[in-house]
Scaffold this motif. Structure first.
Motif, PDB file in Angstrom:
ATOM      1  N   LEU A 225       0.487 -40.643  20.688  1.00 36.82           N
ATOM      2  CA  LEU A 225       1.944 -40.719  20.576  1.00 36.82           C
ATOM      3  C   LEU A 225       2.352 -40.603  19.118  1.00 36.82           C
ATOM      4  O   LEU A 225       1.679 -41.123  18.221  1.00 36.82           O
ATOM      5  N   SER A 226       3.475 -39.920  18.895  1.00 34.49           N
ATOM      6  CA  SER A 226       3.986 -39.790  17.532  1.00 34.49           C
ATOM      7  C   SER A 226       4.489 -41.148  17.047  1.00 34.49           C
ATOM      8  O   SER A 226       4.864 -42.004  17.862  1.00 34.49           O
TER       9      SER A 226
ATOM     10  N   ASP B 257       7.213 -42.171  15.876  1.00 40.16           N
ATOM     11  CA  ASP B 257       8.585 -42.563  16.208  1.00 40.16           C
ATOM     12  C   ASP B 257       8.790 -42.819  17.705  1.00 40.16           C
ATOM     13  O   ASP B 257       9.901 -43.101  18.149  1.00 40.16           O
ATOM     14  N   THR B 258       7.746 -42.708  18.517  1.00 40.06           N
ATOM     15  CA  THR B 258       7.875 -42.987  19.952  1.00 40.06           C
ATOM     16  C   THR B 258       7.928 -44.491  20.177  1.00 40.06           C
ATOM     17  O   THR B 258       7.031 -45.215  19.734  1.00 40.06           O
TER      18      THR B 258
ATOM     19  N   ARG C 158       7.222 -48.001  21.471  1.00 40.66           N
ATOM     20  CA  ARG C 158       6.038 -48.530  22.149  1.00 40.66           C
ATOM     21  C   ARG C 158       6.470 -49.509  23.239  1.00 40.66           C
ATOM     22  O   ARG C 158       7.115 -50.516  22.955  1.00 40.66           O
TER      23      ARG C 158
ATOM     24  N   CYS D 254      13.249 -37.477  33.595  1.00 36.98           N
ATOM     25  CA  CYS D 254      11.881 -37.086  33.226  1.00 36.98           C
ATOM     26  C   CYS D 254      11.546 -35.724  33.838  1.00 36.98           C
ATOM     27  O   CYS D 254      12.081 -35.347  34.894  1.00 36.98           O
TER      28      CYS D 254
ATOM     29  N   GLU E  46       5.841 -36.154  30.684  1.00 32.36           N
ATOM     30  CA  GLU E  46       5.890 -37.034  29.512  1.00 32.36           C
ATOM     31  C   GLU E  46       4.691 -37.987  29.507  1.00 32.36           C
ATOM     32  O   GLU E  46       4.195 -38.399  30.563  1.00 32.36           O
ATOM     33  N   LYS E  47       4.242 -38.376  28.328  1.00 35.44           N
ATOM     34  CA  LYS E  47       3.080 -39.262  28.185  1.00 35.44           C
ATOM     35  C   LYS E  47       3.457 -40.725  28.386  1.00 35.44           C
ATOM     36  O   LYS E  47       2.598 -41.563  28.648  1.00 35.44           O
ATOM     37  N   THR E  48       4.721 -41.048  28.226  1.00 33.50           N
ATOM     38  CA  THR E  48       5.184 -42.416  28.432  1.00 33.50           C
ATOM     39  C   THR E  48       6.650 -42.369  28.852  1.00 33.50           C
ATOM     40  O   THR E  48       7.372 -41.419  28.537  1.00 33.50           O
TER      41      THR E  48
ATOM     42  N   SER F  53       9.089 -43.952  27.766  1.00 34.06           N
ATOM     43  CA  SER F  53      10.020 -44.010  26.625  1.00 34.06           C
ATOM     44  C   SER F  53      10.286 -42.622  26.029  1.00 34.06           C
ATOM     45  O   SER F  53      11.203 -42.467  25.223  1.00 34.06           O
ATOM     46  N   MET F  54       9.490 -41.604  26.407  1.00 35.05           N
ATOM     47  CA  MET F  54       9.716 -40.246  25.916  1.00 35.05           C
ATOM     48  C   MET F  54      10.698 -39.478  26.788  1.00 35.05           C
ATOM     49  O   MET F  54      11.139 -38.393  26.414  1.00 35.05           O
TER      50      MET F  54
END
Length: 775
Positions: free
Chosen positions: A56-57, A59-60, A62, A135, A139-141, A143-144
């Motif tokens: 994750l970048s 700024d993502t 957590r 979504c 997306e990986k999470t 929150s993205m």
């Protein structure tokens, strides 16, 4: 002990756990080679490709996720999000299956099955962290996914979203804690769990009741160090694998064995309260300081020994016979497709009744399961999901601590009344892996729910697949096959299967003379011929077949209607010609003059379908018989028996209802009629409807012209030949006491068979109970 608040980075890996526990958590069978795996040679299991956590970048945001709520399985629930030190929920506005996919993947499941709006799993608490989530599913999470922004919402907790994830886990999934402080309330789990039999005496025993507790982490099976292991942890493990309780074992033998082997220990200990339905609900204990792979302080690998319920005890040893045996059962399950599931009924004041689903929880359901000799509850079902009862509702708003010996010991609201049977509570319990499912298969069908029945049998010293002789094959045998395969109820039993191309190598008959009572867990438990097979037609195209269904009808007679509508009528023979042609009179009617009278015991029958699928006649329309007298088609050869019995059970008179026109007379509010006999219409009884046969129609009687005055038993049996499969055959018989003085008749104490305690039923001796062991 609870998890520490902070751990070094390399120990903050929170091991994934939501999975069904593979080998024994599955209610049927073991994976190939499970029982044959040789422990002393180490761990030969193949290592699966390891899961790699998404990058994750910076700024993502957590976050951490969990599933919560009541009346749910471990892989479904309300979506809860941990952010900035607080647990919150997700609003259902604009949520989609793509959002569910992201949630499930983030929790370690392969995919999402469905999602639900409107706080199906109950209202959450705290902040609503996400609203208007859009979504794509990739997306990986969560929150993205695009949303209003974290914490920006105009929703209420009545809009909390829930998801259902697949049972299957992502192989090697390991959840990395991205938060700076460890979340104590997060349930920590492994990819898989099993009890591995170590001692030779347990390796060949089914079910496996004793051995090492092993968890799968990173594709490898590891033992747990027993230094902090508690009895409560063992209780949870046993419950997961279908056992009601744990017991002591011979520690000295295991210490000797452990001292000769190197072990591969898991990095953590486990901290259970004893009430968890699955290890996935337990908290993580402290991290174990592992030096090499064999250090466990002064301890050894965790061993559990479980007590099986009576139905699964491997041998009739005294210890098993005494375990969980009740002289007078106070609780039973009715209407379930497989062992360990059903509507919960309790005995109170000599009468069986149901439990209302208000506040019905997994905790209360588990008390029921353990009491009956099963493990913990998989599901606490509400809303009459496994059929509706007919008696009183005995308990409401049940609350258990989880350690009660019986559901009758739990607190419930004695003042709260007004529950209907539409709110009947039910359970699905964990049962031990018996391996039955692997000894049977359906072959050649268009779907997994149908096909020719093929069984695994020993022939000339080796195991071969073969067919079952179809002679005498019927609904009861088909019910056992569907139960053994976990496919629900039988919808049809077939004596010819030429239209299903089964395995040619399995054409030979390996089982004949099969006769089942319908309650067996395996076809091999039914009566059948041994090594000397008898099957004139042979197998192949004449082999036995079945089709299964997840739902079934359930016919129940209304006893009050019979009691309230009974009367006597003297009717001249000249008005009974139609009934005489249809065999509705006693045999002496053929020898009397036309101007004589017959004395008829008349009554109404109201037959309800309380199941979950329509009751349809077995015969196709092309075989229905037109009866000119009554001006309609009869779709079933035998639908009911009316019998008048002496107090010792001898039949003194019978009403011969040879065949029936099945239709919806009335329905519950909101349900439309489907079936009508007129104009060669479709026949059947819709779920939630009933077919009424009024006292004033032909053949709705018993001819008692030749019966002497006295006390008798009156009995009605619906679907007596089991032509059509039902979810519960035990409620197909209605019994009454009857007094006849030669001029008047009194019908009283009418009730459904099995609705009273055995002591009460003693006043009804010699009765048929609609359950046969020989046919």
């Amino acid at each position: 002990m609870p998890a520490p608040r902070s751990l070094p980075c390399h120990l903050t890996a929170l091991l994934c756990l939501w999975a069904l526990c593979g080998a024994q958590y599955d209610p049927w069978g073991y994976p190939p080679g499970y029982l044959q795996a040789g422990y002393p040679q180490g761990y030969p299991e193949p290592v699966e490709e390891l899961y790699t956590a998404p990058q994750l970048s910076p700024d993502t945001p957590r976050i951490q996720l969990r599933l919560a709520g009541d009346k749910r399985k471990h892989n479904e629930g309300r979506v809860e999000v941990f952010y900035e030190g607080e647990w919150g929920t997700v609003c259902d506005d604009d949520f989609s299956i793509h959002g569910a996919q992201v949630v499930c993947r983030e929790l370690g499941y392969l995919e999402a099955v469905s999602w639900s709006a409107g706080s199906k799993y109950g209202k959450g608490e705290g902040r609503i962290w996400f609203d208007n989530v859009h979504c794509t599913g990739k997306e990986k999470t969560l929150s993205m996914c695009p949303s209003n922004g974290i914490g920006v919402s105009d929703c209420k907790h009545t809009e909390d979203v829930g998801v259902v994830c697949s049972d299957k886990r992502i192989p090697g999934f390991k959840f990395i804690n991205t938060l700076t402080n460890n979340v104590e309330s997060l349930n920590l789990q492994v990819e898989d769990v099993r009890v591995r039999a170590i001692l030779a005496s347990y390796r060949k025993r089914i079910p496996v009741t004793e051995g090492y507790v092993e968890v799968k982490d990173g594709g490898k099976w590891r033992q747990i160090c027993d230094e902090d292991w508690t009895r409560m942890n063992s209780r949870v493990i046993c419950g997961m694998f279908g056992f009601p309780g744990e017991r002591k074992y011979n520690a000295r033998v295991y210490k000797m064995f452990a001292s000769r082997r190197k072990h591969n220990y898991w990095d953590y200990s486990v901290n259970c309260t004893g009430n968890e339905a699955h290890l996935s609900s337990c908290k993580l204990g402290h991290a174990v300081a592992v030096k090499g792979n064999s250090t466990c302080g002064q301890g050894m690998p965790v061993v559990v020994s479980c007590v099986p319920g009576r139905a699964f005890a491997p041998t009739p040893m005294a210890g098993f016979r005494k375990a969980f045996r009740q002289e007078q059962p106070l609780v039973r399950l009715k209407g379930g497709a497989i062992v360990g599931e059903g509507r919960v009924e309790v005995l109170k004041n000599g009468e069986w009744g149901t439990i209302c689903d208000d506040n019905w929880s997994l905790l209360s359901a588990t008390v029921v399961c353990r009491e009956l000799g099963f493990g913990t509850a998989q599901e606490a079902l509400s809303g009459g999901r496994l059929g509706q009862g007919m008696g009183p509702v005995h308990m409401n708003e049940v609350e258990c601590s989880g350690f009660e010996k019986s559901i009758t010991d739990c607190f419930f609201n004695k003042e709260s009344l007004g529950c209907s049977h539409e709110e009947d509570a039910a359970v699905r319990c964990n049962i031990p892996a018996m391996g039955f499912q692997q000894r049977l298969r359906l072959s050649g069908g268009r779907t997994p729910f149908e096909g020719r029945v093929e069984v695994l049998a020993e022939k000339n010293g080796s195991l071969v697949w073969g067919t079952v002789c179809s002679e005498g094959w019927g609904t009861m045998e088909a019910m056992v096959v569907c139960r053994q395969l976990g496919l629900g109820f039988a919808s049809h039993a077939f004596q010819e299967t030429w239209y299903w191309p089964g395995e040619v190598s399995a054409d030979d008959v390996v089982m004949s003379g099969v006769r089942c009572s319908g309650t067996e867990m395996s076809l091999s438990h039914c009566l059948h011929h041994g090594a000397h097979l008898v099957c004139p037609k042979g197998g192949a195209r004449f082999a036995a077949g079945v089709s299964c269904s997840e739902t079934a009808p359930d016919l129940v007679l209304n006893p009050q209607v019979v009691e309230q509508t009974t009367y006597l009528e003297d009717r001249p023979m000249l008005m009974l010609q139609c009934a005489y042609e249809e065999n509705c009179l006693a045999s002496t009617a053929s020898q009397v003059p036309a101007n004589s009278y017959r004395r008829l015991l008349r009554f109404s029958s109201q037959i309800h379908n309380n199941g979950h699928s329509d009751f349809r006649p077995k015969a196709g329309r092309h075989t229905w018989v037109w009866h000119d007298c009554h001006r309609h088609y009869h779709s079933m050869e035998v639908f009911t028996h009316y019998d008048m019995l002496s107090l010792n059970g001898t039949k003194v008179a019978e009403g011969h209802k040879a065949s029936f026109c099945l239709e919806d007379s009335e329905c519950d509010e909101g349900i439309e009629k489907k079936y009508e006999c007129a104009n060669f219409g479709e026949q059947g009884i819709t779920v939630g409807c009933w077919d009424t046969y009024r006292h004033d129609i032909d053949c709705q009687w018993v001819d008692i012209t030749d019966v002497k005055p006295g006390d008798y038993i009156f009995q009605i049996s619906i679907n007596p030949n089991y032509e059509v499969a039902e979810s519960d055959f035990t409620n197909n018989v209605m019994k009454c006491r009857l007094r006849y003085d030669g001029h008047r008749v009194w019908m009283y104490s009418c009730h459904i068979g099995g609705s009273f305690s055995p002591e009460t039923e003693d006043t009804f001796p010699g009765l048929l109970n609609n359950q046969v062991t020989h046919r």
